[in-house]
Design an enzyme around this catalytic site. Sequence first.
Site, short mmCIF file in Angstrom:
data_model
loop_
_atom_site.label_atom_id
_atom_site.label_comp_id
_atom_site.label_asym_id
_atom_site.label_seq_id
_atom_site.Cartn_x
_atom_site.Cartn_y
_atom_site.Cartn_z
N ARG A 165 10.87 -4.57 12.65
CA ARG A 165 11.08 -5.60 13.97
C ARG A 165 11.38 -5.93 14.75
NH1 ARG A 165 4.12 -6.28 15.46
NH2 ARG A 165 4.81 -9.02 14.89
N THR B 55 11.99 -8.74 20.00
CA THR B 55 11.60 -7.76 21.71
C THR B 55 10.21 -7.26 20.78
OG1 THR B 55 12.65 -6.00 20.88
CG2 THR B 55 13.52 -6.73 22.77
N ASP C 82 2.93 -12.32 7.39
CA ASP C 82 3.14 -11.07 7.34
C ASP C 82 3.70 -10.34 6.21
OD1 ASP C 82 6.01 -9.63 6.60
OD2 ASP C 82 7.25 -11.13 8.00
N ASP D 179 6.56 -10.48 3.54
CA ASP D 179 7.42 -11.97 2.93
C ASP D 179 6.09 -11.91 1.71
OD1 ASP D 179 9.48 -12.07 4.47
OD2 ASP D 179 8.22 -13.67 6.01
C1 PRP Z 1 5.56 -5.27 9.72
C2 PRP Z 1 4.93 -4.26 9.29
C3 PRP Z 1 4.94 -3.35 9.93
C4 PRP Z 1 5.32 -3.90 12.02
C5 PRP Z 1 4.03 -3.89 12.52
O1 PRP Z 1 6.85 -4.95 9.25
O2 PRP Z 1 4.76 -3.82 8.14
O3 PRP Z 1 5.63 -2.22 9.49
O4 PRP Z 1 5.32 -5.20 11.62
O5 PRP Z 1 4.31 -4.30 13.34
P1 PRP Z 1 3.62 -2.40 14.82
O6 PRP Z 1 2.81 -1.82 14.52
O7 PRP Z 1 4.05 -3.97 15.89
O8 PRP Z 1 5.20 -2.06 14.92
P2 PRP Z 1 8.25 -6.28 9.73
O9 PRP Z 1 8.54 -5.88 10.82
O10 PRP Z 1 7.37 -7.38 9.15
O11 PRP Z 1 8.86 -5.71 8.64
P3 PRP Z 1 8.84 -5.96 6.75
O12 PRP Z 1 7.81 -5.12 6.77
O13 PRP Z 1 10.82 -5.50 6.55
O14 PRP Z 1 8.60 -7.81 6.86
N1 URA Z 2 3.88 -7.52 10.54
C1 URA Z 2 3.07 -8.25 10.12
O1 URA Z 2 3.52 -8.37 8.79
N2 URA Z 2 2.24 -9.17 10.58
C2 URA Z 2 1.28 -9.00 11.29
O2 URA Z 2 0.76 -9.76 11.63
C3 URA Z 2 1.76 -8.02 12.54
C4 URA Z 2 2.72 -7.02 11.78
#
Ligand code: PRP
Ligand code: URA
Length: 209
Positions: A104, A108, A200, A203
């Site tokens: 994400r 945005t 997160d 993380d």
């Molecule tokens: C997180 C999570 C989803 C997304 C959810 O990923 O694992 O993929 O956000 O959010 P949304 O429903 O608003 O799209 P992130 O972008 O943090 O990436 P990562 O898994 O690489 O940490």
């Molecule tokens: N992605 C995450 O990892 N946690 C949240 O709460 C939303 C998006």
Amino acid sequence: MSEVHVLSHPLIVDKLTRMRREDTSSQDFRQLLKEISLLMGYEVTRDFATKQVTVKTPVCEGAFPALAHRFITIAPILRAGIGMVDGLLELMPFAHVGHIGMYRDEETHQPVEYYYKMPENVEDSVVIVVDPMLATGGSANDAIDSLKSRGCSSIRLMNLVAAPEGIRAVQQAHPDVDIYVAAVDEGLNEHAYIVPGLGDAGDRIFGTK
Ligand code: PRP
Ligand code: URA
């Protein structure tokens, strides 16, 4: 409209509560996510078709149920979705794994796809898209769009924690995709994080913060 299955089994919710604690280590977080994924997998696959096969037991020959379709693809949305793969593979060691790389944008909150690799003929497979977090639903919707544009028609979505906003967004965009979650939380904060959520997920799984 697709169905939303909230898998509030006592063992699942207990493990999820431990994951939510901010003092849970990455090691424990990963292990709990793996265990929950296995338990959830049991319900996500509950309606899989079976067919009768002939088997010779040490006593006699008989007809017994077996999975009708063994072509199953687990599709984690990177990174955090990777944390749900091992539990499902323990349940279905014959499954394939296809990766969808998506993050994400921090400004945005829109998902950006950076990687896509599915097994050959994935369109013939049942695809289980996995990601611990369903926040705005943007990542899940884009992942499902990608799969559909490659011909996939049997898709289900498995998340650990969902915001009502994300559920609505997926149901609206993909009314044919059933959603399986362990919990539906209150909603999103101004950073599009799930409240109360667990922070997160990527993380916490990978110890990157
Ligand atoms: C997180 C999570 C989803 C997304 C959810 O990923 O694992 O993929 O956000 O959010 P949304 O429903 O608003 O799209 P992130 O972008 O943090 O990436 P990562 O898994 O690489 O940490
Ligand atoms: N992605 C995450 O990892 N946690 C949240 O709460 C939303 C998006």
